[in-house]
Write a protein that holds these residues in place. Sequence first.
Motif, PDB file in Angstrom:
ATOM      1  N   VAL A  53       0.842  -1.206   0.000  1.00 54.55           N
ATOM      2  CA  VAL A  53       0.000   0.000   0.000  1.00 54.55           C
ATOM      3  C   VAL A  53       0.875   1.253   0.000  1.00 54.55           C
ATOM      4  CG1 VAL A  53      -1.646   1.345   1.386  1.00 54.55           C
ATOM      5  CG2 VAL A  53      -2.022  -1.091   1.056  1.00 54.55           C
ATOM      6  N   ALA A  54       1.894   1.280   0.861  1.00 54.97           N
ATOM      7  CA  ALA A  54       2.762   2.464   0.952  1.00 54.97           C
ATOM      8  C   ALA A  54       3.555   2.674  -0.337  1.00 54.97           C
ATOM      9  CB  ALA A  54       3.700   2.329   2.145  1.00 54.97           C
ATOM     10  N   CYS A  55       4.147   1.618  -0.858  1.00 57.13           N
ATOM     11  CA  CYS A  55       4.952   1.748  -2.095  1.00 57.13           C
ATOM     12  C   CYS A  55       4.086   2.126  -3.287  1.00 57.13           C
ATOM     13  CB  CYS A  55       5.720   0.464  -2.370  1.00 57.13           C
ATOM     14  SG  CYS A  55       7.090   0.215  -1.237  1.00 57.13           S
ATOM     15  N   THR A  56       2.919   1.533  -3.398  1.00 56.56           N
ATOM     16  CA  THR A  56       1.996   1.893  -4.478  1.00 56.56           C
ATOM     17  C   THR A  56       1.641   3.363  -4.395  1.00 56.56           C
ATOM     18  OG1 THR A  56       1.072  -0.331  -4.578  1.00 56.56           O
ATOM     19  CG2 THR A  56      -0.294   1.434  -5.450  1.00 56.56           C
ATOM     20  N   GLY A  57       1.338   3.812  -3.188  1.00 51.20           N
ATOM     21  CA  GLY A  57       1.005   5.225  -3.001  1.00 51.20           C
ATOM     22  C   GLY A  57       2.144   6.144  -3.390  1.00 51.20           C
ATOM     23  N   LEU A  58       3.361   5.806  -2.966  1.00 50.23           N
ATOM     24  CA  LEU A  58       4.516   6.654  -3.284  1.00 50.23           C
ATOM     25  C   LEU A  58       4.815   6.672  -4.779  1.00 50.23           C
ATOM     26  CD1 LEU A  58       6.845   5.661  -0.320  1.00 50.23           C
ATOM     27  CD2 LEU A  58       5.698   7.870  -0.661  1.00 50.23           C
ATOM     28  N   ILE A  59       4.839   5.502  -5.394  1.00 49.12           N
ATOM     29  CA  ILE A  59       5.166   5.411  -6.821  1.00 49.12           C
ATOM     30  C   ILE A  59       4.127   6.145  -7.672  1.00 49.12           C
ATOM     31  CG2 ILE A  59       5.334   3.810  -8.775  1.00 49.12           C
ATOM     32  CD1 ILE A  59       6.600   1.810  -6.672  1.00 49.12           C
ATOM     33  N   TRP A  60       2.849   5.881  -7.435  1.00 52.08           N
ATOM     34  CA  TRP A  60       1.813   6.478  -8.257  1.00 52.08           C
ATOM     35  C   TRP A  60       1.589   7.950  -7.958  1.00 52.08           C
ATOM     36  CZ3 TRP A  60      -0.129   4.752 -12.644  1.00 52.08           C
ATOM     37  CH2 TRP A  60       0.108   3.408 -12.954  1.00 52.08           C
ATOM     38  N   SER A  61       1.956   8.400  -6.738  1.00 49.45           N
ATOM     39  CA  SER A  61       1.897   9.841  -6.467  1.00 49.45           C
ATOM     40  C   SER A  61       2.885  10.563  -7.381  1.00 49.45           C
ATOM     41  CB  SER A  61       2.258  10.136  -5.010  1.00 49.45           C
ATOM     42  OG  SER A  61       1.270   9.660  -4.155  1.00 49.45           O
ATOM     43  N   ARG A  62       4.067  10.022  -7.480  1.00 47.78           N
ATOM     44  CA  ARG A  62       5.082  10.619  -8.360  1.00 47.78           C
ATOM     45  C   ARG A  62       4.618  10.570  -9.817  1.00 47.78           C
ATOM     46  NH1 ARG A  62       7.944  13.680 -10.968  1.00 47.78           N
ATOM     47  NH2 ARG A  62       9.925  13.013 -11.814  1.00 47.78           N
ATOM     48  N   TYR A  63       4.121   9.422 -10.242  1.00 46.94           N
ATOM     49  CA  TYR A  63       3.687   9.266 -11.633  1.00 46.94           C
ATOM     50  C   TYR A  63       2.572  10.251 -11.971  1.00 46.94           C
ATOM     51  CZ  TYR A  63       1.567   7.248 -15.789  1.00 46.94           C
ATOM     52  OH  TYR A  63       1.029   7.086 -17.035  1.00 46.94           O
ATOM     53  N   SER A  64       1.652  10.460 -11.037  1.00 47.68           N
ATOM     54  CA  SER A  64       0.507  11.328 -11.325  1.00 47.68           C
ATOM     55  C   SER A  64       0.904  12.787 -11.504  1.00 47.68           C
ATOM     56  CB  SER A  64      -0.550  11.209 -10.222  1.00 47.68           C
ATOM     57  OG  SER A  64      -0.062  11.746  -9.018  1.00 47.68           O
ATOM     58  N   THR A  65       2.123  13.149 -11.082  1.00 50.15           N
ATOM     59  CA  THR A  65       2.566  14.536 -11.283  1.00 50.15           C
ATOM     60  C   THR A  65       3.260  14.742 -12.625  1.00 50.15           C
ATOM     61  OG1 THR A  65       4.695  14.167 -10.178  1.00 50.15           O
ATOM     62  CG2 THR A  65       2.847  14.909  -8.807  1.00 50.15           C
ATOM     63  N   VAL A  66       3.650  13.665 -13.297  1.00 41.97           N
ATOM     64  CA  VAL A  66       4.364  13.815 -14.568  1.00 41.97           C
ATOM     65  C   VAL A  66       3.513  13.477 -15.790  1.00 41.97           C
ATOM     66  CG1 VAL A  66       6.630  13.456 -13.528  1.00 41.97           C
ATOM     67  CG2 VAL A  66       5.396  11.504 -14.445  1.00 41.97           C
ATOM     68  N   ILE A  67       2.340  12.928 -15.591  1.00 40.79           N
ATOM     69  CA  ILE A  67       1.489  12.601 -16.732  1.00 40.79           C
ATOM     70  C   ILE A  67       0.714  13.835 -17.188  1.00 40.79           C
ATOM     71  CG2 ILE A  67       1.241  10.166 -16.181  1.00 40.79           C
ATOM     72  CD1 ILE A  67      -1.528  10.822 -15.007  1.00 40.79           C
ATOM     73  N   THR A  68       0.255  13.793 -18.409  1.00 42.14           N
ATOM     74  CA  THR A  68      -0.589  14.843 -18.954  1.00 42.14           C
ATOM     75  C   THR A  68      -1.890  14.198 -19.395  1.00 42.14           C
ATOM     76  OG1 THR A  68       1.343  16.022 -19.730  1.00 42.14           O
ATOM     77  CG2 THR A  68      -0.745  16.650 -20.699  1.00 42.14           C
ATOM     78  N   PRO A  69      -3.019  14.700 -19.011  1.00 40.23           N
ATOM     79  CA  PRO A  69      -3.272  15.869 -18.174  1.00 40.23           C
ATOM     80  C   PRO A  69      -3.044  15.543 -16.697  1.00 40.23           C
ATOM     81  CG  PRO A  69      -5.344  14.833 -18.663  1.00 40.23           C
ATOM     82  CD  PRO A  69      -4.282  14.059 -19.416  1.00 40.23           C
ATOM     83  N   LYS A  70      -2.834  16.575 -15.896  1.00 34.68           N
ATOM     84  CA  LYS A  70      -2.662  16.380 -14.462  1.00 34.68           C
ATOM     85  C   LYS A  70      -3.955  15.784 -13.901  1.00 34.68           C
ATOM     86  CE  LYS A  70       1.384  18.266 -13.830  1.00 34.68           C
ATOM     87  NZ  LYS A  70       2.310  17.466 -14.566  1.00 34.68           N
ATOM     88  N   ASN A  71      -3.766  14.737 -13.102  1.00 32.45           N
ATOM     89  CA  ASN A  71      -4.927  14.079 -12.493  1.00 32.45           C
ATOM     90  C   ASN A  71      -4.776  14.213 -10.983  1.00 32.45           C
ATOM     91  OD1 ASN A  71      -6.943  12.366 -11.605  1.00 32.45           O
ATOM     92  ND2 ASN A  71      -6.608  10.877 -13.236  1.00 32.45           N
ATOM     93  N   TRP A  72      -5.376  15.258 -10.424  1.00 28.29           N
ATOM     94  CA  TRP A  72      -5.216  15.540  -9.000  1.00 28.29           C
ATOM     95  C   TRP A  72      -5.977  14.555  -8.136  1.00 28.29           C
ATOM     96  CZ3 TRP A  72      -1.038  17.917  -8.273  1.00 28.29           C
ATOM     97  CH2 TRP A  72      -0.578  18.837  -9.206  1.00 28.29           C
ATOM     98  N   ASN A  73      -7.010  13.932  -8.662  1.00 31.11           N
ATOM     99  CA  ASN A  73      -7.712  12.873  -7.935  1.00 31.11           C
ATOM    100  C   ASN A  73      -6.767  11.682  -7.744  1.00 31.11           C
ATOM    101  OD1 ASN A  73      -9.787  11.385  -6.712  1.00 31.11           O
ATOM    102  ND2 ASN A  73     -10.735  10.840  -8.657  1.00 31.11           N
ATOM    103  N   LEU A  74      -6.041  11.317  -8.788  1.00 30.69           N
ATOM    104  CA  LEU A  74      -5.067  10.229  -8.706  1.00 30.69           C
ATOM    105  C   LEU A  74      -3.948  10.578  -7.730  1.00 30.69           C
ATOM    106  CD1 LEU A  74      -4.097   7.478  -9.851  1.00 30.69           C
ATOM    107  CD2 LEU A  74      -2.850   8.776 -11.598  1.00 30.69           C
TER     108      LEU A  74
END
Length: 108
Positions: A53-74
């Motif tokens: 749970v912690a690693c998934t949260g950390l990895i996908w938090s980072r990913y969600s800041t570099v994708i386009t469009p920004k997905n703030w819900n993610l």
Amino acid sequence: MAASKIQALWNHPAGPKTIHFWAPTFKWGISIANVADFAKPPEKISYPQQVAVACTGLIWSRYSTVITPKNWNLFSVNVAMAGTGIYQLSRKIRHDYFSEVEEVPAKE
């Protein structure tokens, strides 16, 4: 003004007409379940589950800041997942390694 904000959300590339909205929305269930588990005794917490749970949260938090469009819900759901996972891990580690164990006297 409120109507234009709703219209902008509705037409956003990560808005409610797409999977990019609904997948993170349903993912909130994992964080909510983890918060409900705060009442669980620490000995019932699973290291592998909380690390995932912690690693998934950390990895996908980072990913969600570099994708386009920004997905703030993610982003927000993954920050919540990382936070709850780290908190649960800290509870488990404190219980397993830093708690005072009361010794039971041996019967004669």
